[in-house]
Motif scaffolding. Sequence first.
Motif, PDB file in Angstrom:
ATOM      1  N   MET A   1       0.956  -1.258  -0.186  1.00 18.61           N
ATOM      2  CA  MET A   1      -0.051   0.047   0.034  1.00 18.61           C
ATOM      3  C   MET A   1       0.928   1.250   0.166  1.00 18.61           C
ATOM      4  SD  MET A   1      -2.846   1.506   2.802  1.00 18.61           S
ATOM      5  CE  MET A   1      -3.961   0.130   2.515  1.00 18.61           C
ATOM      6  N   THR A   2       0.687   2.013  -1.049  1.00 22.97           N
ATOM      7  CA  THR A   2       1.402   3.398  -0.962  1.00 22.97           C
ATOM      8  C   THR A   2       1.344   4.334   0.121  1.00 22.97           C
ATOM      9  OG1 THR A   2      -0.136   4.673  -2.283  1.00 22.97           O
ATOM     10  CG2 THR A   2       1.348   3.342  -3.389  1.00 22.97           C
ATOM     11  N   GLY A   3       2.051   5.047   0.398  1.00 18.73           N
ATOM     12  CA  GLY A   3       1.988   5.998   1.349  1.00 18.73           C
ATOM     13  C   GLY A   3       0.723   7.106   1.161  1.00 18.73           C
ATOM     14  N   LEU A   4       0.573   7.630   0.021  1.00 14.00           N
ATOM     15  CA  LEU A   4      -0.794   8.202  -0.368  1.00 14.00           C
ATOM     16  C   LEU A   4      -1.949   7.456  -0.051  1.00 14.00           C
ATOM     17  CD1 LEU A   4       0.146  10.045  -3.820  1.00 14.00           C
ATOM     18  CD2 LEU A   4      -0.412  11.216  -1.403  1.00 14.00           C
ATOM     19  N   ASP A   5      -2.206   6.252  -0.243  1.00 18.08           N
ATOM     20  CA  ASP A   5      -3.148   5.442  -0.101  1.00 18.08           C
ATOM     21  C   ASP A   5      -3.338   5.318   1.679  1.00 18.08           C
ATOM     22  OD1 ASP A   5      -3.908   5.009  -2.820  1.00 18.08           O
ATOM     23  OD2 ASP A   5      -2.966   3.168  -2.967  1.00 18.08           O
ATOM     24  N   ALA A   6      -2.136   5.019   2.290  1.00 16.34           N
ATOM     25  CA  ALA A   6      -2.194   4.708   3.830  1.00 16.34           C
ATOM     26  C   ALA A   6      -2.844   6.128   4.400  1.00 16.34           C
ATOM     27  CB  ALA A   6      -0.929   4.338   4.222  1.00 16.34           C
ATOM     28  N   LEU A   7      -2.361   7.271   3.656  1.00 19.41           N
ATOM     29  CA  LEU A   7      -2.661   8.628   4.251  1.00 19.41           C
ATOM     30  C   LEU A   7      -4.247   8.742   4.020  1.00 19.41           C
ATOM     31  CD1 LEU A   7      -2.089  11.716   4.799  1.00 19.41           C
ATOM     32  CD2 LEU A   7      -1.773  12.055   2.593  1.00 19.41           C
ATOM     33  N   LYS A   8      -4.852   8.360   2.836  1.00 18.37           N
ATOM     34  CA  LYS A   8      -6.140   8.510   3.064  1.00 18.37           C
ATOM     35  C   LYS A   8      -7.006   7.773   3.839  1.00 18.37           C
ATOM     36  CE  LYS A   8      -5.851   9.554  -1.907  1.00 18.37           C
ATOM     37  NZ  LYS A   8      -5.711   9.011  -3.209  1.00 18.37           N
TER      38      LYS A   8
ATOM     39  N   ASP B   1      -8.940   9.112  11.514  1.00 20.32           N
ATOM     40  CA  ASP B   1      -8.819  10.193  12.208  1.00 20.32           C
ATOM     41  C   ASP B   1      -8.544  11.382  11.187  1.00 20.32           C
ATOM     42  OD1 ASP B   1      -8.142  12.490  13.875  1.00 20.32           O
ATOM     43  OD2 ASP B   1      -6.127  11.253  14.440  1.00 20.32           O
ATOM     44  N   PRO B   2      -9.733  12.235  11.045  1.00 17.87           N
ATOM     45  CA  PRO B   2      -9.456  13.515  10.094  1.00 17.87           C
ATOM     46  C   PRO B   2      -8.677  14.451  10.572  1.00 17.87           C
ATOM     47  CG  PRO B   2     -12.041  12.957  10.638  1.00 17.87           C
ATOM     48  CD  PRO B   2     -11.065  11.829  11.694  1.00 17.87           C
ATOM     49  N   ASN B   3      -8.051  14.311  11.844  1.00 18.52           N
ATOM     50  CA  ASN B   3      -7.010  15.215  12.138  1.00 18.52           C
ATOM     51  C   ASN B   3      -5.567  14.913  12.296  1.00 18.52           C
ATOM     52  OD1 ASN B   3      -9.308  17.309  12.712  1.00 18.52           O
ATOM     53  ND2 ASN B   3      -9.733  16.149  14.638  1.00 18.52           N
ATOM     54  N   ALA B   4      -5.522  13.710  11.548  1.00 19.47           N
ATOM     55  CA  ALA B   4      -4.091  13.065  11.621  1.00 19.47           C
ATOM     56  C   ALA B   4      -3.147  13.826  11.095  1.00 19.47           C
ATOM     57  CB  ALA B   4      -4.307  11.590  10.824  1.00 19.47           C
TER      58      ALA B   4
ATOM     59  N   ARG C   1       1.531  17.880  -4.607  1.00 19.78           N
ATOM     60  CA  ARG C   1      -0.111  18.293  -4.684  1.00 19.78           C
ATOM     61  C   ARG C   1      -1.085  17.234  -4.122  1.00 19.78           C
ATOM     62  NH1 ARG C   1       0.264  20.139  -9.487  1.00 19.78           N
ATOM     63  NH2 ARG C   1      -0.500  17.994 -10.500  1.00 19.78           N
ATOM     64  N   ASP C   2      -0.845  16.009  -4.720  1.00 23.16           N
ATOM     65  CA  ASP C   2      -1.563  14.734  -4.490  1.00 23.16           C
ATOM     66  C   ASP C   2      -1.551  14.604  -2.691  1.00 23.16           C
ATOM     67  OD1 ASP C   2      -2.113  14.435  -7.198  1.00 23.16           O
ATOM     68  OD2 ASP C   2      -0.851  12.697  -7.339  1.00 23.16           O
ATOM     69  N   ALA C   3      -0.395  14.813  -2.226  1.00 24.90           N
ATOM     70  CA  ALA C   3      -0.372  14.486  -0.874  1.00 24.90           C
ATOM     71  C   ALA C   3      -1.221  15.588  -0.001  1.00 24.90           C
ATOM     72  CB  ALA C   3       1.162  14.503  -0.599  1.00 24.90           C
ATOM     73  N   VAL C   4      -0.933  16.834  -0.327  1.00 23.46           N
ATOM     74  CA  VAL C   4      -1.516  17.849   0.164  1.00 23.46           C
ATOM     75  C   VAL C   4      -3.229  17.715   0.154  1.00 23.46           C
ATOM     76  CG1 VAL C   4      -1.878  20.339   0.270  1.00 23.46           C
ATOM     77  CG2 VAL C   4       0.418  19.521   0.350  1.00 23.46           C
ATOM     78  N   MET C   5      -3.437  17.388  -1.073  1.00 23.61           N
ATOM     79  CA  MET C   5      -4.972  17.231  -1.476  1.00 23.61           C
ATOM     80  C   MET C   5      -5.363  16.091  -0.626  1.00 23.61           C
ATOM     81  SD  MET C   5      -5.957  19.425  -3.794  1.00 23.61           S
ATOM     82  CE  MET C   5      -7.462  18.976  -4.652  1.00 23.61           C
ATOM     83  N   ALA C   6      -4.842  15.221  -0.510  1.00 25.05           N
ATOM     84  CA  ALA C   6      -5.157  13.922   0.489  1.00 25.05           C
ATOM     85  C   ALA C   6      -5.171  14.051   1.871  1.00 25.05           C
ATOM     86  CB  ALA C   6      -4.441  12.729   0.105  1.00 25.05           C
ATOM     87  N   GLY C   7      -4.509  15.521   2.306  1.00 26.26           N
ATOM     88  CA  GLY C   7      -4.455  15.597   3.750  1.00 26.26           C
ATOM     89  C   GLY C   7      -3.300  15.815   4.275  1.00 26.26           C
ATOM     90  N   ALA C   8      -2.204  15.500   3.672  1.00 28.13           N
ATOM     91  CA  ALA C   8      -0.736  15.845   4.194  1.00 28.13           C
ATOM     92  C   ALA C   8      -0.550  17.012   4.965  1.00 28.13           C
ATOM     93  CB  ALA C   8       0.250  15.380   3.135  1.00 28.13           C
TER      94      ALA C   8
END
Length: 118
Positions: free
Chosen positions: A59-66, A72-75, A90-97
Motif C-alpha cells: 500500500m503506497t503512502g498516499l493510500d495509507a494517508l487516505k 482520524d480526520p485530524n491526523a 499536490r496529491d499528498a496535500v490534497m489527500a490531507g498531508a
Amino acid sequence: MARILIVDDAAFMRVSIRNILLKNGFEVAGEAENGAIAVQKYAELQPDAVTMDITMPEMTGLDALKEIRKLDPNAKVIMVSALGQEAMVRDAVMAGAKGFIVKPYKEDTIVATLNKLC
C-alpha cells in the motif's frame, strides 16, 4: 514530547529518522514498513504525528494517508519521499498531508516540521 510513527519500506531510512527523533526529544511510537501496516499501527498506537514514505510495497503512502485520515480526520501526516515532484506534493496535500519533506533531508528540516506540527 510528541509520539511519532515512522513509515518507510527502507529499514535504514527508519533508523535514520528514529535517530533524529530520539536525539531531538521525540518519542518513537512505532514503525511500519508499508502503508497497510502503517494504517494498523496508527489505529493501535494513536501517535501524535506520522512520517510517511510514498513509494512502498502493498500500500503506497498516499493510500495509507487516505485510510489514516478516514480513521482520524485530524491526523498529522508528513510525507517524506524522494519523489519531490510537484504532482506528488499536490496529491499528498490534497489527500490531507500536513507537510512534505524531500529526501535526502536535513535533520533540522524534520525537527522543525514536526515541532511546528505538534
